[in-house]
Structure formats: C-alpha cells, structure tokens
Design an enzyme around this catalytic site. Structure first.
Site, PDB file in Angstrom:
ATOM      1  N   ARG A   1     -14.468   2.836 -17.242  1.00 46.73           N
ATOM      2  CA  ARG A   1     -13.166   3.580 -18.200  1.00 46.73           C
ATOM      3  C   ARG A   1     -13.629   4.587 -19.677  1.00 46.73           C
ATOM      4  O   ARG A   1     -14.361   4.582 -20.243  1.00 46.73           O
ATOM      5  CB  ARG A   1     -12.642   1.530 -18.958  1.00 46.73           C
TER       6      ARG A   1
ATOM      7  N   SER B   1      -5.166  -6.839 -15.645  1.00 45.92           N
ATOM      8  CA  SER B   1      -5.219  -7.639 -17.519  1.00 45.92           C
ATOM      9  C   SER B   1      -4.193  -8.095 -17.468  1.00 45.92           C
ATOM     10  O   SER B   1      -3.049  -7.659 -18.095  1.00 45.92           O
ATOM     11  CB  SER B   1      -5.305  -6.438 -18.375  1.00 45.92           C
TER      12      SER B   1
ATOM     13  N   LYS C   1     -10.854  -1.379 -28.045  1.00 44.17           N
ATOM     14  CA  LYS C   1      -9.746  -1.657 -28.116  1.00 44.17           C
ATOM     15  C   LYS C   1      -8.829  -1.422 -28.947  1.00 44.17           C
ATOM     16  O   LYS C   1      -8.638  -2.975 -30.331  1.00 44.17           O
ATOM     17  CB  LYS C   1      -9.272  -3.052 -26.708  1.00 44.17           C
TER      18      LYS C   1
END
Ligand SMILES: Nc1ncnc2c1ncn2[C@@H]1O[C@H](COP(=O)(O)OP(=O)(O)O)[C@@H](O)[C@H]1O
Ligand SMILES: Cc1ncc(COP(=O)(O)O)c(N)n1
Ligand SMILES: [Mg+2]
Length: 573
Positions: A393, A462, A491
């Site tokens: 990521r 997700s 996040k």
C-alpha cells in the site's frame, strides 16, 4: 428524412458497421422500407466492400431488412480455411490460438485432417470438396466475417470452391498463406496446385505470406538465398496479382536476424527481428498469417498488421524457448504468452485459499521511510515473522519506483509461497504479475479489475456494509477486507465499524473476511473471537511496520492468532 441515395452513398463511404449502429431508431424504420435496387451490383463490384451488419438479404430486392441485432457489439472476426494439426502447433489449432491471443473471434473451415506431431506429418486425409463448400457456406451465410485467412488448401478443387464462395460472399480482406510443405519437410499441397494458386487465388489476395520454399516454388524454383533475392521474389509475386506480398525469411540461411520482406507494389519494407534460438518454431507461419488477419479484421492497415504480427511471433517464441512438448525436432510454442513467468518462478503460483488471510501484512511507505528501510526489507521481515499474505500500500510512491519495489517484493513472496497483492493500482499489479489487488469502494470497481486481471488473480474489496459485501460477491471478489474495526491513524477520515459492524458484514457474505483497522497484539484475540466462520484473519499495518523489529512483532501477533478461534476452528499450520 434520409433518402435511398443518402443511404447508398453512406454505405459506400462508410465501409464499416457504424452507419447502422449509430442510426436513430426512426431512421431504421425508414431503412426497413427502403429499396436500393442497384445495391447488390454495387456490393459485388466494390472489392473492399464490408457488408454492413444487419443487412441480411442482398438479393434482387436490394436492402430488404435490417436485423434486430444491429445494436449488438461488433466483434472482429477471422475465418480460417486450413488443415487440422493433431499436435496443435500449426494449422487450424494455431490459427484459433493466435486469434484468441489477439482478441479476435475465429471461425474454422477444415480442409484436411493431418496426423502430425513434433516429429513430422504421419498422415493426411482431405475433407471431401463438397463438404468444404458446405462449411464455407454455413459460416459465410450466417456470420459477419471480416477477413478470410487460408492455410493448407490440399486440392485444386478446394481452391476453386473457396474462390467461388468468396465471390458470392465478399469479405473485407483475404490473407493467403500458401502452405505447401510443413517445417518438417512433409508435403501438404503438391506442385500440381501451383498454377491454380497463381491464376485463381493469388489475384484475389490482399496479402500473401509465402516462406522461402513456397516463394521459390511459386516462381518455378527461383533460388532464394539472400535478402536481395527475397526482394526480387516479392516483386515477381506481386506481378501475379496480390495487393501485398510478405516473403518470410524464417529459414534464411546464416542469418542472425529473422528478416521478412513486405512489398506493396510501391515500397519495400524490411522487417527485422532477432532470431530466437529455439526448437519451438512449428506453426510460426500459420500464426503469423492469422495474426495479420486478426489485425486487419480490427481495421488496421496492412503495414501495421504485419508489424504487430511479427512482434507477436517474436514475443511468443521468446516466451516459449524452454517449452518442452514432444520429442521431435520441431516443437509448438505458447500462443498465449503465459509460460515464461511460470517457468522462471521458483515456486508456482498456487490458487488462493481463505486461510491465506490469517496474518495479512499491509505495508506503508511513510512508516518504512521513518524507520529507514526499503519496502522489500520490510516485506522480507514480515514473511520471516509469519505473515501469510502481503499487500503493498504505497500511496505516495512514484509509479516507476513502485513497480521496481513491487517486482523485488514479488520475488521474495514467490520464493516463500506467500501471495502478494497491490493496493488500488491494478496497472502495477498487471505490470509486475502480482497475485492480485485490493481495491476500496472509491477505487476501480472489482468487476472491472476482474476483467483486467482474469479469473486466476486474487481480488479483495474493502467493505463496511452488508450491501457492499453482497456487491463484492456479485463482482467476483475473492475476499472482503472489513474495517476500520478500531480507530487508526493509518487512514484519514475512516469511520469505524466496530466488532458489531464486522460481524454484520461477515454474516452478509459468503466470502472470507479479513478484519482491518487499529488491530494489534492487544486486541487481535478479541477480534477473532467474534465467532463467525468466514472471519479468517486480521490485516495489520502499524502494529508490524511502525515498530523497530518487524519480524519480532509479526511473530508475536502470529502466536496470538494461533491461540484464537479462527474461522470457527483452531488454526493449525
Ligand atoms: N527463430 C525465429 N526467431 C524469430 N522469428 C522467427 C523465427 N523463425 C521464424 N520467425 C518468424 O516467424 C514468421 C514465420 O516465418 P517462417 O518460419 O519463415 O514461415 P513458415 O513457418 O511458413 O515456414 C516470420 O515472421 C519469421 O521471420
Ligand atoms: C495442418 C497444417 N497446416 C500448416 C502447416 C505449416 O506449418 P508451419 O507454420 O510451421 O509452416 C502444418 N504443419 N500443418
Ligand atoms: Mg516456420
């Protein structure tokens, strides 16, 4: 309102299918009643005429009907008229694979069946001529064929039937591979066919693709030993009537390059590619011609079709260098270019298993920067500690750097049998042949990613709600990432769903679920104890990568999870 003259002008000007598919419904009604009495003769006189989709009758009444199917998607279509090769390296089988690889539909008219393998041709049985005629009619009277490609035409009668049928059902282009002798030296069409080739078939062709032996035979045994000889041959063959001539130099002696000469009546083009050292070149001629036909069917001009086809053969041969099928001197190659990555891997990619989600490590570039380590080092440490799947990521990485890191990580993951997924970037996943992607609700939709990645790659989505979870299943995802379970700094603006939200999502789906968001050593056990069978593991970022020793933290988390009730059963490694 459009007039008959308007439509017939459009038909001639638009030598494609766009006119009717973009015609408004009101105008289509008008076309239904339209009479264009001279259209059939225009159709027959216009050599390059493409029959517009939807015009089902071209009899004396002119345009009689627009079919209901004119809004269907037009698929480029090649019809191959060739012989079957039981070894599937050449002939019909090669044509089907080459067209499939180039994304074009391929129908088949079989002219002969050969008993053939990597040693040679053991037998040939011609299909009766009237049955070749029947196959031709079946395909051409029903399906919208763009390009016809010919391979093995074993008798004069079959050549004549083909030419007659093509006059009856004109197509956009005719590609003639004048197959006479197989690579193994066996005769597939004898010398008696030569005069029919010269007089009837070649003048109808948009391009012919003889190899050196075939060009020489068509030119009464002319010696072809140099590239200059190939140019002379191309010019002489062009005089026989085909619009373009490609003399293939795969068998040119003492040449370190594979050189082909294309002549269009005005210019010569020398197409050169490195000669691949491999035994697996059986079927290159058939596949090259099919690929040319496929590109022409897509609407590309001859020069670019030939260039693409040559590049395709070169790439396929490169991919198949080590491909080992059969024991003879001439092996087939892999048209679908899929073997190289497999043969080079130390561990073959295995299918996804829900238990892969057990300890899911998600990298973070900022954390790696903070601790001064490369992504590859971080991934290595997580796997050493027991991570069972890795996701890269890398939100702020430049694409080029990201791709390089992904390749390095993939090597590590493959050597350890751990799947590697890429967050969000489907392009990077394709470019490095990663095992799959993980997409969020605002990223590329999973069903689009599935189309791009194919059926074997892993796709995770997700999800925070039962609706999203159901959609993930419909879209063809393999697993769900559900969270944030707990608040997290990784996040921004991420709402948490808590353990209840996690449970709701799990229960709404058949897919395996991995929990994510604020999960660490302290709470992993509680997450896994919620008691739903499809919760298969936890995904962790900071608890592994924002720590001094990734390996130690991963190992600790691993033992916490081992003590938990994962997916309704105690996890056994
Ligand atoms: N070893 C090779 N490496 C790269 N390209 C090749 C090789 N052998 C043949 N080709 C290419 O494959 C195509 C088919 O050529 P060729 O083998 O001469 O025809 P055929 O299969 O009809 O005998 C041509 O574009 C040729 O340049
Ligand atoms: C049925 C059939 N058709 C064509 C070829 C030519 O093969 P190549 O492409 O290697 O010249 C073949 N060997 N068998
Ligand atoms: Mg060959």
């Amino acid at each position: 309102m459009a007039s008959a003259a308007f439509f017939s002008t459009c038909l001639l000007a638009n030598k494609n299918y766009l006119l009717l598919t973009s015609t408004p419904a009101s105008a289509k009604g008008h076309i239904n009643n339209l009479r264009v009495p001279n259209l059939p003769s225009i159709v027959l006189r216009t050599e390059r005429f493409v029959r517009p989709r939807g015009f089902v009758a071209m009899g004396d009444e002119g345009v009689s009907k627009v079919s209901d199917g004119d809004s269907r998607m037009k698929i480029p279509h090649v019809l191959t008229v060739a012989g079957s090769d039981s070894g599937a390296g050449a002939g019909i089988q090669a044509d089907l694979k080459a067209c499939a690889a180039r994304g074009v539909y391929c129908s088949t008219v079989i002219t002969a069946v050969t008993a053939q393998n990597t040693v040679g041709v053991q037998g040939v049985s011609n299909v009766p001529e009237d049955f070749v005629a029947e196959q031709l009619k079946s395909v051409l009277s029903d399906m919208e064929v763009d390009v016809v490609k010919t391979g093995m035409l074993p008798s004069i009668g079959i050549v004549k039937i083909l030419c007659k049928t093509l006059r009856e059902f004109p197509v956009q282009a005719l590609v003639v591979d004048p197959v006479m002798v197989s690579t193994s030296g066996d005769v597939l069409a004898g010398p008696s066919i030569l005069s029919t080739f010269r007089e009837v078939l070649l003048p109808m062709a948009d391009i012919i693709t003889p190899n050196l032996k075939e060009a020489s035979a068509l030119l009464n045994g002319m010696r072809l030993e140099t590239v200059d000889d190939m140019r002379s041959a191309a010019r002489l063959l062009h005089d026989m009537g085909p619009k373009n001539v490609l003399v293939k130099g795969g068998d040119l002696p003492d040449s370190s390059d594979a050189v082909d000469i294309l002549y269009d009546g005005l210019n010569f083009y020398e197409l050169c590619s490195p000669r691949i050292r491999t035994r697996n070149s059986h079927g290159t001629g058939c596949s090259l011609a099919s690929c040319i036909a496929a590109e022409l069917a897509k609407g590309y001009p001859v020069l670019s079709a030939v260039k693409v086809a040559k590049r395709y053969i070169e790439t396929a041969l490169g991919y198949s260098k080590e491909f080992g099928i059969g024991n003879g001197p001439q092996g087939p190659f892999d048209h679908l270019l899929r073997l190289k990555s497999h043969s080079q891997d130390c561990h073959r990619q295995r299918p996804f298993s829900p238990s892969d989600l057990f300890l899911y490590a998600v990298t973070d570039s900022r954390m790696n920067k903070r601790w001064g380590r490369s992504i590859a080092d971080a991934v290595q440490a997580a796997i050493d500690g027991g991570a069972t799947i890795v996701q890269l990521r890398e939100k702020d990485a430049e694409t080029k750097d990201f791709l390089e890191s992904a390749k390095a990580c993939l090597k590590i993951c493959r050597s350890r049998g751990v799947p590697l997924l890429i967050n969000d970037r489907v392009d990077v996943a394709i470019a490095c042949d990663a095992d799959g992607v993980h997409v969020g609700q605002s990223d590329m939709p999973a069903r689009v990613a599935r189309t791009l990645l194919g059926s074997e790659k892993i796709i995770g989505v997700s999800c925070k709600t039962p609706e999203q979870a159901q959609q993930a299943w419909v879209d063809g995802a393999d697993y769900i990432g559900c969270g944030g379970v707990y608040p997290t700094n990784t996040k921004e603006n991420n709402t948490t769903v808590g353990l209840d939200g996690l449970k709701t999502v799990c229960m709404a789906s058949k897919l395996p679920v991995v929990a994510i968001g604020g999960i660490a050593m302290s709470n992993a056990h509680a997450v896994m104890e919620i008691g739903v069978p499809n919760l298969k593991g936890v995904a962790v970022v900071s608890a592994l990568f924002d720590r001094e020793c990734i390996q130690t933290e991963t190992r600790k988390l691993h033992s916490v999870l081992l003590g938990s009730n994962v997916g309704g059963t105690r996890h056994v490694l």
